[in-house]
Design a protein around this motif. Sequence first.
Motif, PDB file in Angstrom:
ATOM      1  N   LEU A 164       1.981 -33.707 -12.600  1.00 59.12           N
ATOM      2  CA  LEU A 164       1.667 -32.273 -12.529  1.00 59.12           C
ATOM      3  C   LEU A 164       0.172 -32.038 -12.352  1.00 59.12           C
ATOM      4  CD1 LEU A 164       4.061 -30.928 -15.304  1.00 59.12           C
ATOM      5  CD2 LEU A 164       4.163 -30.330 -12.885  1.00 59.12           C
ATOM      6  N   TYR A 202       2.159 -22.504  -6.436  1.00 63.48           N
ATOM      7  CA  TYR A 202       2.503 -22.875  -7.822  1.00 63.48           C
ATOM      8  C   TYR A 202       3.958 -22.494  -8.131  1.00 63.48           C
ATOM      9  CZ  TYR A 202       2.167 -22.743 -12.986  1.00 63.48           C
ATOM     10  OH  TYR A 202       2.364 -22.923 -14.335  1.00 63.48           O
ATOM     11  N   MET A 255       6.772 -25.317  -8.870  1.00 68.91           N
ATOM     12  CA  MET A 255       7.322 -25.388 -10.226  1.00 68.91           C
ATOM     13  C   MET A 255       8.801 -25.010 -10.276  1.00 68.91           C
ATOM     14  SD  MET A 255       5.007 -26.592 -12.103  1.00 68.91           S
ATOM     15  CE  MET A 255       3.372 -27.065 -11.616  1.00 68.91           C
ATOM     16  N   GLY A 261       9.976 -30.065  -9.744  1.00 67.68           N
ATOM     17  CA  GLY A 261       9.053 -29.309 -10.584  1.00 67.68           C
ATOM     18  C   GLY A 261       9.696 -28.964 -11.916  1.00 67.68           C
ATOM     19  N   ILE A 264       8.535 -30.186 -15.720  1.00 66.52           N
ATOM     20  CA  ILE A 264       8.231 -29.253 -16.817  1.00 66.52           C
ATOM     21  C   ILE A 264       9.143 -29.539 -18.004  1.00 66.52           C
ATOM     22  CG2 ILE A 264       8.116 -26.843 -17.528  1.00 66.52           C
ATOM     23  CD1 ILE A 264       7.948 -26.098 -14.559  1.00 66.52           C
ATOM     24  N   CYS A 308      -1.079 -29.887 -19.465  1.00 65.15           N
ATOM     25  CA  CYS A 308      -0.453 -29.254 -18.312  1.00 65.15           C
ATOM     26  C   CYS A 308      -1.002 -27.827 -18.128  1.00 65.15           C
ATOM     27  CB  CYS A 308       1.040 -29.257 -18.596  1.00 65.15           C
ATOM     28  SG  CYS A 308       2.038 -28.452 -17.400  1.00 65.15           S
ATOM     29  N   THR A 352      -3.607 -26.125 -15.048  1.00 61.98           N
ATOM     30  CA  THR A 352      -3.393 -24.844 -14.381  1.00 61.98           C
ATOM     31  C   THR A 352      -4.614 -23.953 -14.548  1.00 61.98           C
ATOM     32  OG1 THR A 352      -1.053 -25.036 -14.915  1.00 61.98           O
ATOM     33  CG2 THR A 352      -1.828 -22.864 -14.234  1.00 61.98           C
TER      34      THR A 352
END
Lengths: 185, 185
Positions: free
Chosen positions: B71, B94, B98, B103, B107, B122, B126
């Motif tokens: 990520l 994004y 995600m 993605g 997560i 993570c 971002t």
Amino acid sequence: MAAKENLRPGGRSARVQASVHKAVRELLAETNRFEVTIPLIAARAGVTPSTIYRRWGDLQELLADVAVERLRPDMQPVDAGSGKADLEAWAEQYAEEMSSGPGREMIRDVLAAQAGANACKCCEYTRQQIVVIAERAKARGEAFPDVDRAMDELVAPIMYRILFGDVPDVARVRALVARAMQSAN
Amino acid sequence: MAAKENLRPGGRSARVQASVHKAVRELLAETNRFEVTIPLIAARAGVTPSTIYRRWGDLQELLADVAVERLRPDMQPVDAGSGKADLEAWAEQYAEEMSSGPGREMIRDVLAAQAGANACKCCEYTRQQIVVIAERAKARGEAFPDVDRAMDELVAPIMYRILFGDVPDVARVRALVARAMQSAN
């Protein structure tokens, strides 16, 4: 999974579900969660492991199903006299409950399942609470933000911070409520 | 876990980490993730299972560690000419990445770990992307929202929707960007 919503109360299927859920809750309370297995749950619930596999697919789905039941709100949001006060009281409680150890554990279980059905249900429970607050505000003749907007501006930042390593304190929650209220209409 | 950040490049510890990460990535690509076990990873990486247990604690922590590496952004946000255009381009990419299958899987791995360190990392990745966009905007003499506010008003709603069963489409992402830009200062 959707079929469970239409279980006949007291029917065999509903009894199996109640018994399995109870076994999971008891085992989670008694033992390390990494030691909780489907055979263990089945033995405690008095059903065969294949009954559980057939119905829930895998352990993670079953844990998500139990967690989402526990995340179902068991009360109406408190009536604190105004839309803003209601939202503030609700949001403070939500942030506190979700960032607690058991709260984080339940969210983790819901999100760890491959199927997204329980995550949607969880989001819907939250949304319904905001709808109740919004309707009460409208009934009082107050301005109140759109529910979707309150989800974006209040619920999402609280949950994001909880999931990604922060704890939203009361001051933070109040600032988010104040910001969300700016779009009241 | 924090110690890993200071691994001497090419040292034994760094080599073990690289080899174990590579084994995990290969196994995840080849087999059903529920069949990936620590003994399997150890055999592929040429280390003993106890090396992995000692270093990562359990499988979930190791999966989170691998996921967070994937990520980590591998490029600077695109320069689209203005803060708003940069933020829009970044947020669309994004949301798309995600909400994709891989993605969501990454997560999920990050959030499933008990230790929150990888989730923080993570979030920090971002945040850093938004910082780059904000600094570029300031250098151009443009107004731009506070980074924390952009996290609350843009990143959090995108992630909340992805996690709790929705897919934020381009129109939705643009509306969130427009709203976040209203607080530019």
